[in-house]
Design a protein around this motif. Structure first.
Motif, PDB file in Angstrom:
ATOM      1  N   ALA A   1       0.864  -1.182   0.000  1.00 55.89           N
ATOM      2  CA  ALA A   1       0.000   0.000   0.000  1.00 55.89           C
ATOM      3  C   ALA A   1       0.896   1.225   0.000  1.00 55.89           C
ATOM      4  O   ALA A   1       1.729   1.391   0.902  1.00 55.89           O
ATOM      5  CB  ALA A   1      -0.918   0.005   1.209  1.00 55.89           C
TER       6      ALA A   1
ATOM      7  N   ALA B   1      -3.565  -8.275   5.282  1.00 55.93           N
ATOM      8  CA  ALA B   1      -4.300  -7.390   4.377  1.00 55.93           C
ATOM      9  C   ALA B   1      -4.223  -5.986   4.964  1.00 55.93           C
ATOM     10  O   ALA B   1      -4.180  -5.819   6.184  1.00 55.93           O
ATOM     11  CB  ALA B   1      -5.753  -7.834   4.243  1.00 55.93           C
ATOM     12  N   VAL B   2      -4.198  -4.981   4.102  1.00 57.09           N
ATOM     13  CA  VAL B   2      -4.083  -3.602   4.549  1.00 57.09           C
ATOM     14  C   VAL B   2      -5.266  -2.804   4.012  1.00 57.09           C
ATOM     15  O   VAL B   2      -5.617  -2.908   2.828  1.00 57.09           O
ATOM     16  CB  VAL B   2      -2.755  -2.966   4.086  1.00 57.09           C
ATOM     17  CG1 VAL B   2      -2.674  -1.505   4.504  1.00 57.09           C
ATOM     18  CG2 VAL B   2      -1.562  -3.735   4.664  1.00 57.09           C
ATOM     19  N   ALA B   3      -5.889  -2.028   4.898  1.00 61.33           N
ATOM     20  CA  ALA B   3      -6.984  -1.141   4.507  1.00 61.33           C
ATOM     21  C   ALA B   3      -6.888   0.122   5.346  1.00 61.33           C
ATOM     22  O   ALA B   3      -6.921   0.062   6.581  1.00 61.33           O
ATOM     23  CB  ALA B   3      -8.334  -1.823   4.709  1.00 61.33           C
ATOM     24  N   GLY B   4      -6.733   1.257   4.673  1.00 61.03           N
ATOM     25  CA  GLY B   4      -6.615   2.514   5.395  1.00 61.03           C
ATOM     26  C   GLY B   4      -5.397   2.526   6.299  1.00 61.03           C
ATOM     27  O   GLY B   4      -4.285   2.181   5.871  1.00 61.03           O
TER      28      GLY B   4
ATOM     29  N   TYR C   1      -4.815   0.589   8.812  1.00 61.87           N
ATOM     30  CA  TYR C   1      -4.693  -0.634   9.598  1.00 61.87           C
ATOM     31  C   TYR C   1      -4.212  -1.807   8.746  1.00 61.87           C
ATOM     32  O   TYR C   1      -4.580  -1.935   7.568  1.00 61.87           O
ATOM     33  CB  TYR C   1      -6.035  -0.996  10.235  1.00 61.87           C
ATOM     34  CG  TYR C   1      -6.508   0.060  11.211  1.00 61.87           C
ATOM     35  CD1 TYR C   1      -6.055   0.093  12.523  1.00 61.87           C
ATOM     36  CD2 TYR C   1      -7.404   1.058  10.798  1.00 61.87           C
ATOM     37  CE1 TYR C   1      -6.471   1.077  13.406  1.00 61.87           C
ATOM     38  CE2 TYR C   1      -7.828   2.044  11.676  1.00 61.87           C
ATOM     39  CZ  TYR C   1      -7.346   2.047  12.981  1.00 61.87           C
ATOM     40  OH  TYR C   1      -7.754   3.030  13.847  1.00 61.87           O
TER      41      TYR C   1
ATOM     42  N   TYR D   1      -4.314  -5.939   8.882  1.00 64.07           N
ATOM     43  CA  TYR D   1      -5.060  -7.026   9.510  1.00 64.07           C
ATOM     44  C   TYR D   1      -4.269  -8.314   9.284  1.00 64.07           C
ATOM     45  O   TYR D   1      -4.068  -8.736   8.138  1.00 64.07           O
ATOM     46  CB  TYR D   1      -6.457  -7.124   8.907  1.00 64.07           C
ATOM     47  CG  TYR D   1      -7.253  -5.844   9.096  1.00 64.07           C
ATOM     48  CD1 TYR D   1      -8.082  -5.677  10.191  1.00 64.07           C
ATOM     49  CD2 TYR D   1      -7.133  -4.784   8.192  1.00 64.07           C
ATOM     50  CE1 TYR D   1      -8.801  -4.495  10.385  1.00 64.07           C
ATOM     51  CE2 TYR D   1      -7.844  -3.600   8.377  1.00 64.07           C
ATOM     52  CZ  TYR D   1      -8.674  -3.475   9.474  1.00 64.07           C
ATOM     53  OH  TYR D   1      -9.363  -2.304   9.668  1.00 64.07           O
TER      54      TYR D   1
ATOM     55  N   VAL E   1     -10.165  -7.973   3.592  1.00 65.89           N
ATOM     56  CA  VAL E   1     -10.923  -6.904   4.229  1.00 65.89           C
ATOM     57  C   VAL E   1     -11.735  -6.164   3.171  1.00 65.89           C
ATOM     58  O   VAL E   1     -11.227  -5.823   2.099  1.00 65.89           O
ATOM     59  CB  VAL E   1      -9.993  -5.920   4.967  1.00 65.89           C
ATOM     60  CG1 VAL E   1     -10.790  -4.783   5.580  1.00 65.89           C
ATOM     61  CG2 VAL E   1      -9.211  -6.651   6.062  1.00 65.89           C
ATOM     62  N   ALA E   2     -13.005  -5.924   3.483  1.00 64.79           N
ATOM     63  CA  ALA E   2     -13.882  -5.155   2.598  1.00 64.79           C
ATOM     64  C   ALA E   2     -14.840  -4.366   3.468  1.00 64.79           C
ATOM     65  O   ALA E   2     -15.562  -4.945   4.292  1.00 64.79           O
ATOM     66  CB  ALA E   2     -14.653  -6.075   1.645  1.00 64.79           C
TER      67      ALA E   2
ATOM     68  N   ASP F   1     -16.402  -2.593   6.389  1.00 60.36           N
ATOM     69  CA  ASP F   1     -16.246  -2.693   7.844  1.00 60.36           C
ATOM     70  C   ASP F   1     -16.017  -4.118   8.316  1.00 60.36           C
ATOM     71  O   ASP F   1     -16.133  -4.408   9.516  1.00 60.36           O
ATOM     72  CB  ASP F   1     -17.495  -2.138   8.543  1.00 60.36           C
ATOM     73  CG  ASP F   1     -17.571  -0.622   8.464  1.00 60.36           C
ATOM     74  OD1 ASP F   1     -16.521   0.015   8.279  1.00 60.36           O
ATOM     75  OD2 ASP F   1     -18.689  -0.085   8.582  1.00 60.36           O
TER      76      ASP F   1
ATOM     77  N   ALA G   1     -13.736  -7.896   8.229  1.00 63.16           N
ATOM     78  CA  ALA G   1     -12.596  -8.740   7.892  1.00 63.16           C
ATOM     79  C   ALA G   1     -13.119 -10.165   7.751  1.00 63.16           C
ATOM     80  O   ALA G   1     -13.879 -10.646   8.597  1.00 63.16           O
ATOM     81  CB  ALA G   1     -11.525  -8.662   8.977  1.00 63.16           C
TER      82      ALA G   1
END
Length: 320
Positions: free
Chosen positions: A92, A131-134, A136, A138, A174-175, A177, A179
């Protein structure tokens, strides 16, 4: 042994264990054909692609950065050795996030792909996938479940929450809200991460065999089941229910069947805080404050009040 795949444009990039990275043209999906490869020092376990580079988690050889500007002649341009076993990678922005086994999560700057360098790490018991989202990351941490790690400061990643799944957390996607955790012997677990500091399970699906991988698109989760093939699972949204043995709340709701006013007693030993009234899907519809709360605008039905300090849940029935 093909362990993982990433797709970008007309090419699929396959992490092929001891055979390294294989580049396969999928311009004609009915006739995929290998156009190039790059052998890596150890076992290519996972791959992510960003721009003109493929990032390979290469077991004991750490992160390998491979130029795929010319897919027919991929070549390694840089690497970063890590202390554990690089099992999975996510990219990311200018950072690669490496699930490094017992060495936890490693954060590697790839701003200069020829000279990747570790800038931070967060110890976890056994990072298996990431996995990375924003802000954070996970981490599917095998026996230690799902770990939620803040990477808002990549130099100082820190764990902010975790959820211990019943099986072994093998993979994560992650998608929105949620996981989605491939939990090996316990099927697919869906975990709300709307509040990353308090992840909580909102649903699960037991698969016929061990699950090893998961991808999500729209309302569907695509689960790789070891001996049961591909399972397609539809997710209808998170829900909420009373715990079988709920924690004792620090305040009381009385009564729990109400017409126009829901009375919330003050906390017994803490500074008063608002509680949340949720609908059956888990969506907050009203913030409750100590004392009388007007619920006449709500449609009749079943709601749930969540206590902020203990996370205890109490069912509330609203009638006309």
């Amino acid at each position: 042994s093909a362990d993982a795949v990433a797709v970008a444009g007309d090419y699929a990039y396959v992490a092929d264990e001891e055979a390294g990275l294989r580049v396969i043209s999928v311009a004609d999906p009915a006739h995929p054909s290998e156009v190039g490869y790059c052998v890596t020092p150890d076992y290519a376990c996972d791959v992510a692609v960003a721009g003109n580079h493929a990032y390979v988690a290469d077991g004991s050889a750490g992160l390998r950065v491979i130029s795929v500007a010319d897919p027919a002649h991929p070549s390694e341009v840089g690497y970063c050795d890590t202390p554990g076993s690089a099992d999975a990678v996510a990219v990311a922005g200018d950072y690669a996030y490496l699930a490094d086994g017992r060495a936890g999560l490693r954060v590697i700057s790839v701003a200069d792909p020829a000279h990747p360098s570790e800038v931070g790490h967060c110890d976890t018991p056994g990072a298996w996938s990431v996995a990375v989202a924003g802000d954070y990351a996970y981490v599917a941490d095998y026996y230690a479940g799902l770990r939620v790690i803040s990477v808002s400061d990549p130099a100082h990643p820190s764990e902010v929450g975790h959820y211990d799944t019943p099986g072994q957390a093998y993979d994560v996607a992650v998608a929105g809200d949620y996981a989605y955790v491939a939990d090996e012997n316990a099927g697919l677990r869906v975990i709300s991460v709307a509040d990353p500091t308090h992840p909580r399970e909102v649903g699960y699906f037991a698969t016929p065999d061990e699950v090893r991988g998961v991808a999500v698109a729209g309302n569907y989760a695509y689960v790789a089941s070891y001996a049961a093939g591909l399972r397609v699972i539809e997710f209808y949204g998170g829900g909420v229910e009373e715990s079988f043995k709920p924690q004792a709340p620090s305040r009381k709701l009385e009564p729990t069947v109400v017409r126009g006013v829901l009375f919330l007693a003050g906390a017994s030993s803490h500074k008063p805080q608002a509680a949340s009234l949720l609908d059956a899907s888990g969506r907050a519809v009203l913030e409750l404050h100590p004392g009388a709360n007007d619920v006449r605008a709500l449609a009749p039905g079943v709601y749930f009040a969540r206590e902020p300090q203990t996370q205890a849940v109490t069912k509330v029935v609203v009638t006309r």
